[in-house]
Design a protein around this motif. Sequence first.
Motif, PDB file in Angstrom:
ATOM      1  N   ARG A  28     -12.171  -8.812   2.597  1.00 39.04           N
ATOM      2  CA  ARG A  28     -11.380  -7.788   2.087  1.00 39.04           C
ATOM      3  C   ARG A  28     -11.040  -6.749   2.755  1.00 39.04           C
ATOM      4  O   ARG A  28     -10.183  -5.979   2.428  1.00 39.04           O
ATOM      5  N   PHE A  29     -12.034  -6.376   3.705  1.00 39.46           N
ATOM      6  CA  PHE A  29     -11.544  -5.197   4.876  1.00 39.46           C
ATOM      7  C   PHE A  29     -10.240  -5.455   5.638  1.00 39.46           C
ATOM      8  O   PHE A  29      -9.814  -4.610   6.051  1.00 39.46           O
ATOM      9  N   ALA A  44       0.558   1.856   0.611  1.00 41.42           N
ATOM     10  CA  ALA A  44       0.514   1.402  -0.685  1.00 41.42           C
ATOM     11  C   ALA A  44       0.307  -0.024  -0.898  1.00 41.42           C
ATOM     12  O   ALA A  44      -0.363  -0.377  -1.578  1.00 41.42           O
ATOM     13  N   MET A  45       0.996  -0.841   0.186  1.00 42.68           N
ATOM     14  CA  MET A  45       0.795  -2.442  -0.190  1.00 42.68           C
ATOM     15  C   MET A  45      -0.714  -2.769   0.213  1.00 42.68           C
ATOM     16  O   MET A  45      -0.917  -3.569  -0.485  1.00 42.68           O
ATOM     17  N   ALA A  46      -1.293  -2.171   1.237  1.00 43.60           N
ATOM     18  CA  ALA A  46      -2.612  -2.461   1.497  1.00 43.60           C
ATOM     19  C   ALA A  46      -3.536  -2.161   0.512  1.00 43.60           C
ATOM     20  O   ALA A  46      -4.374  -2.929   0.093  1.00 43.60           O
ATOM     21  N   ARG A  60      -8.952 -11.044  -6.264  1.00 41.81           N
ATOM     22  CA  ARG A  60      -8.971 -12.013  -5.154  1.00 41.81           C
ATOM     23  C   ARG A  60      -7.842 -12.861  -5.224  1.00 41.81           C
ATOM     24  O   ARG A  60      -7.119 -13.406  -4.338  1.00 41.81           O
ATOM     25  N   SER A  61      -7.739 -13.690  -6.214  1.00 37.86           N
ATOM     26  CA  SER A  61      -6.777 -14.704  -6.456  1.00 37.86           C
ATOM     27  C   SER A  61      -5.542 -14.376  -6.209  1.00 37.86           C
ATOM     28  O   SER A  61      -4.414 -15.042  -5.603  1.00 37.86           O
ATOM     29  N   MET A  62      -4.940 -13.129  -6.805  1.00 41.58           N
ATOM     30  CA  MET A  62      -3.773 -12.567  -6.787  1.00 41.58           C
ATOM     31  C   MET A  62      -3.398 -12.311  -5.320  1.00 41.58           C
ATOM     32  O   MET A  62      -2.371 -12.448  -4.657  1.00 41.58           O
ATOM     33  N   SER A  63      -4.310 -11.363  -4.488  1.00 43.79           N
ATOM     34  CA  SER A  63      -4.113 -10.764  -3.247  1.00 43.79           C
ATOM     35  C   SER A  63      -4.020 -12.186  -2.333  1.00 43.79           C
ATOM     36  O   SER A  63      -3.069 -12.013  -1.384  1.00 43.79           O
ATOM     37  N   ASP A  64      -4.812 -13.065  -2.374  1.00 43.07           N
ATOM     38  CA  ASP A  64      -4.845 -14.269  -1.577  1.00 43.07           C
ATOM     39  C   ASP A  64      -3.343 -15.056  -1.800  1.00 43.07           C
ATOM     40  O   ASP A  64      -2.772 -15.490  -0.756  1.00 43.07           O
ATOM     41  N   SER A 109      -0.915 -15.491   1.238  1.00 42.85           N
ATOM     42  CA  SER A 109      -0.210 -16.580   1.632  1.00 42.85           C
ATOM     43  C   SER A 109       1.103 -17.095   1.428  1.00 42.85           C
ATOM     44  O   SER A 109       1.863 -17.704   2.479  1.00 42.85           O
ATOM     45  N   LYS A 110       1.653 -16.646   0.457  1.00 47.58           N
ATOM     46  CA  LYS A 110       3.279 -16.796   0.389  1.00 47.58           C
ATOM     47  C   LYS A 110       3.831 -15.870   1.532  1.00 47.58           C
ATOM     48  O   LYS A 110       5.024 -16.239   1.854  1.00 47.58           O
ATOM     49  N   LEU A 111       3.484 -14.688   1.690  1.00 46.79           N
ATOM     50  CA  LEU A 111       3.998 -14.050   2.734  1.00 46.79           C
ATOM     51  C   LEU A 111       3.864 -14.671   4.173  1.00 46.79           C
ATOM     52  O   LEU A 111       4.776 -14.751   4.869  1.00 46.79           O
TER      53      LEU A 111
END
Length: 339
Positions: free
Chosen positions: A212-213, A251-253, A261-265, A269-271
Motif C-alpha cells: 500500500r505504500f 489526489a489520485m495517489a 484494496r479490491s478497488m485500488s488493485d 490493473s486496468k490502468l
Amino acid sequence: AVEAFTGGRLGGNWWQMTLRISTLIAVNSVASSMAKRKSADEHHFTRTDQDDSLMVKLALYMSVNYTLLLALLYRNPGETWYCVGGLLTTICMLMPVDTICISVLAAVGLGSRLSAVVREAYSPENPTEVPGMTQTQLNKMHEPVEMNIARPFAHLVKSYIMCLFFMPFWPLGSVWMVLSLVLKTLGYKMQLLRHSKRPYRQSHIIAFSALRFGYLGACVYALSSWWFLAPSLRGRGKEALTNFLTPLLAAMALFLLAAPRSMSDSIASKLQHCLELAPDSPPDAGDPDYYVVQSLLAKEQKYHIASPAYQQFVGAMKAQKTVPPWDADGNIPFPGSSF
C-alpha cells in the motif's frame, strides 16, 4: 543536536557528514528495537496484527527521518542545496551508505551473532546440571533468535519512499533505489535462512500493507517534485506544476491509498493494461491459480497438507490403505492430468 555538535552549520567536511548519517542510521536502529518491545503492550489479537502495526509505524518513522528531516535542515535552495556538505552531497552519501550497511549487516546476521554472544556469556557452564532444566529450555538456549519480520519491510519501504522523494532533485537516486531493494532483499533473505530460527506461520497481511505504500510513494513524488522543481521554473511551467500536475497526482495517489484494496488493485490493473505497449497482451486474469501457486510453497505450507480437515481426510485414507491425490511434494495435479 548533531548540527550543534559539528559547528552549527550545514556545510562541512566529510567527517561531519559521516557523523550525521551514522547518527541517523543509529537512531533508526534504536527506535526499531524500542518499538518492537513496546508493541507487545498494544494487545493485538494476533502476532501478525502486531507485526503489521509495527511495520507501518517503523516505515513511516524511517521515511520521515530520511526525507522530511533532511528537507527541513536544507530548506534554503540557494544556500544549502548545492554547497559543499549540502543536500546534494548528503544524499549522494546517504543512499549508498544506507544500502550497503543495511544489506551487509543483514547478510552477516550481526543481530543474531550479538544475541548469541550475550546468551553464551550469561548461560551456565553446565546447563544440564541446573536443577529443573528441561530439554525445551536447552533447545531455546542454543537456537538462533527469531527474525523481526516487520523490520525488513520497513527498510524496503523507507528506501522506496526516500529515493522517490529525492528523485526530482537527484535522478540518479533511481539507480540506488533499485540496488537498495535488490541488495536488502538478498541480505534479509540470507539472514532468514542462515542466521534466524524459523518464524511463525506468516500470512499475506504484512506484505499487502507494505504494498500500500506504493500509492503513498506516488503522493510523495508529486509533492517533492513541486518542492524541488518549483524554484527553477518560471511562467506557465511553474503554474502547470503548482496548479495542475502536483494536485492531480497527489489526489489520485491519496484516493488509491484510502480506497479498499479490491478497488485500488482493480483500478491499477486496468490502468496498467491500458498503458501497455503490446496490443495483444492478455487482460488481468485475477488471482493466480492454486495449481500454479502450490509449487511455490513448501510441503508443510500447502493448504491441503496443513488444514486440519485435510489431515483427517489423509488419516481416513491411510486407514483404508489408499493413496492421497497428490505427489511426493504435496502438489495436486491439474484436472485431467496424472502423476
